[in-house]
Design an enzyme around this catalytic site. Structure first.
Site: not given
Ligand code: UDP
Length: 310
Positions: A63, A76, A115, A146
């Site tokens: 939000y 990440s 990314a 990954y």
């Protein structure tokens, strides 16, 4: 002036991106759950009138009141050691986190930049790797958490572009290094530099003939911002094509640090890519981008950063 949200903004790349966006006059909202990011990377921005940090897990509902122009999704774990220790979090941030970040961009009518990574090419059978290569990834191997999370993230990003007309960009980031990498994140740059500076053995995995191509962080950030401002929707590789073997990299670190650390060999991690080198023709053509910082220059700056920490 634009408002940018950077997920993973307290991480290595995210924090440098926050700096560069602030310098361009953006207002920057940095989101990070601090699992692999660190407040130390952004503490110099505390009190900056256009900077705000929110401790938030981006896999939860995002939000944010008010207008947003850009969402940069950098959250990440990114080091093999980290994502092998955090396999489920890595999958969740790549999948659920990307979904939330895309949803935010859609709701705000903001541009979205994912990314992504050279890991989408896996252990590549084509060399160097152009964006048109589909990759050679083991979905059930340890690195799959990954690689597949990022591949899913790319697919979801393209779906939001096609279905919801979100203005999306995908950057495939090749090995990047520089100040603010974590000394103990396990990646080859901080590992070899810290070992060399301490006079400890330099741990080359396997025979060291596997190759990587290292890009200095300021070059990477420049490419990312150019891509964000471009009209390109297809993935773009950003990396430095100067390729060398891990063994040559160990010698380079020894030379630059003046270290007499011996080189020792350790087992090669499962599915460790044998070669990696970006084909950056698309970045040159579409963004007019190419790297400027040489490996020696970038490594000198990185060694200076780590020298005070070891
Ligand atoms: N590597 C190494 N010694 C180390 C850490 C990494 O020889 O202490 C090797 C690793 O096996 C890989 C390369 O260096 O071939 C780059 O590893 P890194 O973890 O930096 O990232 P990757 O490019 O594999 O994602």
């Amino acid at each position: 002036m634009p408002v940018s949200i950077v997920t993973g903004g307290a991480g290595f790349l995210g924090s440098h991106l926050c700096d560069a966006l602030l310098e361009k006059g953006h207002t920057v909202i940095c989101l990070d759950n601090l699992v692999t990011g660190h407040v130390a990377n952004i503490e110099h921005l505390a009190g900056h009138e256009r900077f705000r940090f929110i401790k938030q897990d981006v896999t939860e509902y995002l939000y944010f009141p008010g207008a947003v122009d850009y969402v940069f999704h950098f959250a990440s774990p990114a080091s093999p050691v980290d994502y092998l220790q955090l396999p489920i979090q890595t999958l969740k941030v790549g999948a659920l986190g990307t979904h939330k970040a895309l949803g935010l961009a859609r709701a705000k009518g903001a541009r979205f930049l994912l990314a992504s990574t050279s890991e989408v090419y896996g252990d590549p059978l084509i060399h160097p790797q152009p964006e048109t290569y589909w990759g050679n990834v083991n979905p059930v191997g340890p690195r799959g958490v990954y690689d597949e999370a990022k591949r899913f993230a790319e697919a979801l990003t393209m779906a939001y572009h096609r279905v919801h007309a979100v203005d999306t960009k995908i950057v495939r980031i090749f090995n990047t290094y520089g100040p603010r990498m974590r000394l103990n994140d396990g990646r080859v740059v901080p590992a070899f530099i810290s070992q060399a500076l301490r006079g400890e053995p330099i741990t080359v995995f396997g025979d060291g003939r596997q190759t990587r191509s290292f890009c200095f962080v300021s070059d990477l950030v420049e490419g990312v911002i150019r891509l964000a401002e471009s009209a390109e929707h297809d993935p773009v590789n950003i990396g430095n094509p100067a390729e060398l073997t891990v063994l040559d990299f160990a010698e380079t670190i020894r030379r630059l640090t003046g270290s007499r650390s011996p080189i020792v060999h350790r087992p090669l991690p499962v599915d460790d890519p044998k070669v990696r080198q970006p084909d950056i023709r698309r970045a040159r053509e579409v963004l007019g981008w190419s790297p400027r910082v040489s490996l020696d220059e970038g490594l000198r700056r990185t060694v200076d950063y780590f020298r005070d920490m070891v």
